[in-house]
Scaffold this motif. Structure first.
Motif, PDB file in Angstrom:
ATOM      1  N   TYR A 167       0.884  -1.454   0.011  1.00 61.67           N
ATOM      2  CA  TYR A 167       0.156  -0.041  -0.108  1.00 61.67           C
ATOM      3  C   TYR A 167       1.094   1.185   0.213  1.00 61.67           C
ATOM      4  O   TYR A 167       0.726   2.299  -0.829  1.00 61.67           O
ATOM      5  N   ALA A 168       1.964   1.159   0.519  1.00 64.81           N
ATOM      6  CA  ALA A 168       2.936   2.292   0.528  1.00 64.81           C
ATOM      7  C   ALA A 168       3.418   2.812  -0.625  1.00 64.81           C
ATOM      8  O   ALA A 168       3.435   3.676  -1.105  1.00 64.81           O
ATOM      9  N   GLN A 169       3.854   1.567  -1.499  1.00 68.20           N
ATOM     10  CA  GLN A 169       4.311   1.514  -2.877  1.00 68.20           C
ATOM     11  C   GLN A 169       3.168   2.550  -3.608  1.00 68.20           C
ATOM     12  O   GLN A 169       3.376   3.250  -4.518  1.00 68.20           O
ATOM     13  N   LEU A 170       1.905   1.780  -3.439  1.00 61.66           N
ATOM     14  CA  LEU A 170       0.746   2.587  -4.119  1.00 61.66           C
ATOM     15  C   LEU A 170       0.483   4.048  -3.818  1.00 61.66           C
ATOM     16  O   LEU A 170       0.362   4.698  -4.757  1.00 61.66           O
ATOM     17  N   LEU A 171       0.608   4.317  -2.493  1.00 62.23           N
ATOM     18  CA  LEU A 171       0.497   5.782  -2.608  1.00 62.23           C
ATOM     19  C   LEU A 171       1.680   6.825  -2.900  1.00 62.23           C
ATOM     20  O   LEU A 171       1.477   7.949  -3.389  1.00 62.23           O
ATOM     21  N   GLU A 172       2.920   6.014  -2.737  1.00 58.98           N
ATOM     22  CA  GLU A 172       4.037   6.931  -3.360  1.00 58.98           C
ATOM     23  C   GLU A 172       3.808   7.110  -4.962  1.00 58.98           C
ATOM     24  O   GLU A 172       4.082   7.886  -5.618  1.00 58.98           O
ATOM     25  N   TYR A 173       3.283   5.837  -5.473  1.00 60.06           N
ATOM     26  CA  TYR A 173       3.178   5.877  -7.106  1.00 60.06           C
ATOM     27  C   TYR A 173       2.421   6.957  -7.272  1.00 60.06           C
ATOM     28  O   TYR A 173       2.492   7.725  -8.287  1.00 60.06           O
TER      29      TYR A 173
END
Length: 396
Positions: A167-173
């Protein structure tokens, strides 16, 4: 409170217990974090209920703002007043993000106490670089995507078994794509390039390479239904297009298109633009990445800030210690002619201990290399310095 010294998280815990209802809901928390710049990644000040004796640097403000945001998110979600319970859960949260590793050498100085380990973790989240030289030469060293930690923690509290790292990867993306496409919606200038570099340097969970910049992020926006995540993405977009103090038609079209995808109406999008415009109007001259300085000037300014901060803080501490010593002389003189009260005897005892503590610290300082050795000894023996030098001492 001094966020650059050990014990500041415990000090925060002792102060916040008297302000548990400062933010009645997440809306008020988000609104205040936006006013002080934390949501925008530009830390102008800290919440008003927190008291400090010194002028804070931007990274110190970022530390306090991050801890405040995380604590009150936990407080609002869990309805929990126990600060120790918060420390344990936030540590577990960072463990789920795979960024809780502390080296063996660091553990020698930090110890096993949860608050001490969390201080080290927050340091690692706030600073873009872990290199003293690079910190000295860079006027901006603070992570601009720290509010994503808050959004992730809120999600973690709601769904503790979800994949936090993914989920962290998604928000940063999504955040970096909004920045990239917002910049491409306008004519770029030097400040735009600095802002883009700052956001790219702040990425933790994805790499800032070109393969992430595509149109599929708009599809992910439509799938996202968290109002506070969407509010953050809209504010990031507004920050990106407004830093040059103007909003051209093409930029406006992009902002209102993004806002619509995020589920906001025309009034809410206009309000977000008005808030960022007011923020820049009020604080534009103090925003680090807008300053156009050459390398030598950046180095001079960074070193000047460090030296001025050390002189200012230590002069106040010495003045405080000396004033206490004058009181000690008065108490000793009084004891020669009459008996002291229990309170006066206790005060005299504490001040004598403080003076004795100052002797080894001064001896270390005058040794060759003492300026380097003293901070290490303070890490190993936190109570080595007198009480006037300990900004984070919690009164029992």
């Amino acid at each position: 409170m001094n966020p650059s010294a050990t014990g500041w998280i415990d000090k925060f815990g002792s102060e916040v217990k008297d302000h548990l209802e400062y933010y009645p809901d997440f809306r008020s928390l988000y609104g205040d974090l936006k006013k002080i710049g934390f949501v925008y990644g530009i830390n102008i000040r800290i919440p008003r209920f927190i008291r400090t004796e010194h002028t804070l640097s931007e990274d110190e403000k970022a530390k306090i703002n991050l801890l405040t945001a995380l604590y009150f998110t936990h407080r609002l979600e869990r309805k929990e007043q126990n600060f120790k319970a918060f420390l344990e859960e936030i540590f577990q949260f960072y463990q789920s993000l795979k960024i809780n590793q502390i080296s063996f050498l660091s553990s020698l100085f930090v110890g096993k106490k949860t608050s001490s380990q969390l201080e080290k973790l927050i340091d690692s989240r706030v600073y873009l670089e872990d290199n003293v030289i690079s910190k000295t030469f860079n006027s901006t060293i603070t992570n601009s995507l720290l509010f994503i930690d808050v959004l992730l923690f809120k999600k973690y509290l709601d769904q503790p078994h979800a994949d936090s790292y993914a989920y962290a990867q998604l928000l940063e993306y999504i955040a970096i794509n909004i920045t990239y496409h917002a910049l491409n919606s306008k004519e770029k200038n030097r400040s735009d390039e600095k802002l883009a570099q700052l956001f790219a340097a702040s990425l933790t969970f994805i790499d800032s390479n070109s393969e992430h910049f595509d149109g599929s992020y708009r599809e992910k926006l439509l799938e996202n239904h968290s109002v506070w995540e969407n509010s953050y993405f809209l504010d990031v977009a507004c920050l990106t297009v407004w830093e040059d103090h103007s909003l051209e038609y093409k930029e406006s079209e992009f902002i209102f298109g993004i806002g619509k995808d995020l589920g906001f109406d025309h009034v809410e999008i206009t309000r977000a633009l008005d808030e960022i415009a007011y923020f820049f109007e009020k604080n534009g001259e103090t925003i680090p990445f807008l300053k156009d300085q050459n390398l030598a000037l950046q180095f001079y300014e960074s070193m000047s800030k460090v030296v001025n901060k050390l002189i200012l803080r230590n002069s106040k501490r010495l003045q405080k210690e000396l004033s206490e010593s004058r009181e000690l002389v008065a108490l000793i003189s009084k004891s020669a002619v009459k008996d002291l009260s229990p309170e006066e005897r206790k005060k005299m005892q504490n001040q004598l201990i403080d003076i004795f503590k100052s002797i080894p610290s001064l001896a270390i300082f005058i040794l060759p290399g003492g300026a380097v050795l003293l901070p290490i000894f303070i890490k190993l023996i936190p109570k080595l310095l007198p009480s006037a030098f300990d900004d984070n001492r919690v009164k029992k």
